[in-house]
Design an enzyme around this catalytic site. Structure first.
Site, short mmCIF file in Angstrom:
data_model
loop_
_atom_site.label_atom_id
_atom_site.label_comp_id
_atom_site.label_asym_id
_atom_site.label_seq_id
_atom_site.Cartn_x
_atom_site.Cartn_y
_atom_site.Cartn_z
N ASP A 160 1.40 1.49 4.26
CA ASP A 160 0.78 1.12 3.00
C ASP A 160 0.49 -0.38 2.98
O ASP A 160 1.40 -1.20 2.92
CB ASP A 160 1.72 1.46 1.84
CG ASP A 160 1.11 1.13 0.48
OD1 ASP A 160 0.35 1.97 -0.02
OD2 ASP A 160 1.36 0.03 -0.05
N TYR A 190 -2.65 -8.11 0.12
CA TYR A 190 -1.48 -8.46 0.94
C TYR A 190 -1.90 -9.38 2.10
O TYR A 190 -1.04 -9.96 2.77
CB TYR A 190 -0.79 -7.21 1.52
CG TYR A 190 -0.29 -6.21 0.51
CD1 TYR A 190 -0.22 -6.50 -0.85
CD2 TYR A 190 0.15 -4.94 0.92
CE1 TYR A 190 0.23 -5.58 -1.77
CE2 TYR A 190 0.61 -4.01 0.00
CZ TYR A 190 0.64 -4.33 -1.34
OH TYR A 190 1.09 -3.39 -2.24
N LYS A 211 -5.88 -0.75 -0.45
CA LYS A 211 -6.20 -0.77 -1.89
C LYS A 211 -7.25 -1.83 -2.18
O LYS A 211 -7.23 -2.93 -1.59
CB LYS A 211 -4.93 -1.10 -2.71
CG LYS A 211 -3.71 -0.31 -2.30
CD LYS A 211 -2.49 -0.63 -3.14
CE LYS A 211 -1.24 -0.06 -2.51
NZ LYS A 211 -0.60 -0.95 -1.51
N HIS A 235 -6.11 -0.87 -7.07
CA HIS A 235 -4.77 -1.47 -7.09
C HIS A 235 -4.15 -1.52 -8.49
O HIS A 235 -2.97 -1.23 -8.67
CB HIS A 235 -4.82 -2.87 -6.47
CG HIS A 235 -3.55 -3.28 -5.80
ND1 HIS A 235 -3.49 -3.94 -4.61
CD2 HIS A 235 -2.25 -3.12 -6.17
CE1 HIS A 235 -2.24 -4.17 -4.27
NE2 HIS A 235 -1.47 -3.69 -5.22
#
Ligand code: NAD
Length: 280
Positions: free
Chosen positions: A46, A51, A76, A112
């Site tokens: 994930d 990120y 996402k 998200h």
């Protein structure tokens, strides 16, 4: 190989019930962490645009011998990145994620956060439906949606998200939203499944259940997720913990254990309330 159980999403796609989350793993450490996870038996990873480790994650995916169809990759859309979203902008963001990951499809693509106050999540969701139709995301879903936003996208598109990824751990078990998901065929995916490793894992109740089964508190919490039917995506960069967190089969929590863990519900979130969250 591990014995991680799977669930079947509402479109027939099979998703491992345990995955490896990489939030806060720097890009240059993500390759090693994901490689360790794959070696430990994880098949589901994930990540997310925000990120900033899709490149490092993709390098690990490129260098493994594991066949692509055995892997389950989630990323996402960082929908706080723009004030207004058009179909074209969403498609560009999706293409950019695929490129950073070095993949020609992802298994799951999520919005998200809803940014519920802006309502552009419906436009975005429509484009995700289109992406799913193209086969470049095997499944699509949302993250941090509450019931009103789920109802809205379902009503507007007749396309039920495969997954809603939400904050969920024994201190915040989200019983009502899980029930709504179950009623509508939406899989519940738990983020911060270990409560971010903060106070939860030191709880004396968990210590007692852990001692009874000869497991660690983290393993008890992850077992609890599996028995609830959740998908859980624990994060660690410590190889021994990465292995520990996938070693959660071969034992069962009984009714007493589950009742004890139910008593840990404090109704408190670690992360923001999605109704208020709108980072730009
Ligand atoms: P988590 O609950 O997985 O906790 C991770 C922390 O717990 C680690 O940093 C470590 O300190 C500790 N830990 C891990 N394994 C342990 C063990 N066996 N024993 C003791 N301590 C241990 O928290 P998280 O990283 O916030 O969430 C997991 C994943 O969920 C993220 O990596 C990300 O992929 C996803 N996520 C998504 C959202 C979202 O908005 N969709 C938000 C947060 C996280």
């Amino acid at each position: 190989m591990s014995n991680v159980p799977s669930i079947t999403l509402n479109n027939g796609v099979v998703m491992p019930q345990l995955g490896f989350g990489v939030w806060q793993v720097p890009d240059d450490e993500a390759t090693a962490a994901v490689t360790t996870a794959l070696e430990a038996g994880y098949r589901s990873i994930d990540t997310a645009t925000v990120y900033e480790n899709e490149v490092g994650t993709g390098k690990a995916l490129a260098s493994t011998d594991i066949a692509r169809e055995e892997l389950f990759v989630t990323t996402k859309l960082w929908n706080s990145a723009s004030e207004t979203w058009t179909r074209e902008a969403v498609l560009r963001e999706f293409d950019a994620s695929l490129e950073r990951l070095g993949l020609d499809y992802v298994d799951l693509y999520l919005i998200h956060w809803p940014r519920a106050m802006r309502e552009d999540y419906v436009t975005i969701y429509r484009t995700l439906v289109e992406i799913a139709g193209s086969g470049r995301a095997k499944a699509i879903g949302v993250s941090n949606f509450k019931q009103p936003q789920l109802e809205r996208v379902i009503a507007d598109t007749s396309f039920v998200p495969a997954v809603n990824q939400i904050e969920l751990h024994p201190n915040f078990p989200q019983a009502e939203l899980r029930a709504f998901h179950a009623e509508h065929g939406i899989a519940t995916e738990a983020w911060s499944p270990l409560g971010q490793g903060r106070g939860l894992l030191e709880d004396p109740t968990l210590a007692r259940v852990a001692a009874k089964h000869g497991k660690s508190p983290a393993q008890i919490v992850l077992r609890w997720h599996l028995q609830l039917g959740n998908v859980a995506i624990p994060k660690s960069v410590t190889p021994s913990r990465i292995k520990e967190n996938i070693d959660v089969t071969g034992f069962e929590l009984d009714a007493d254990d589950l009742a004890a863990i139910a008593g840990l519900d404090t109704g408190t979130r670690l992360g923001p309330d999605p109704d208020e969250f709108d980072w730009s």
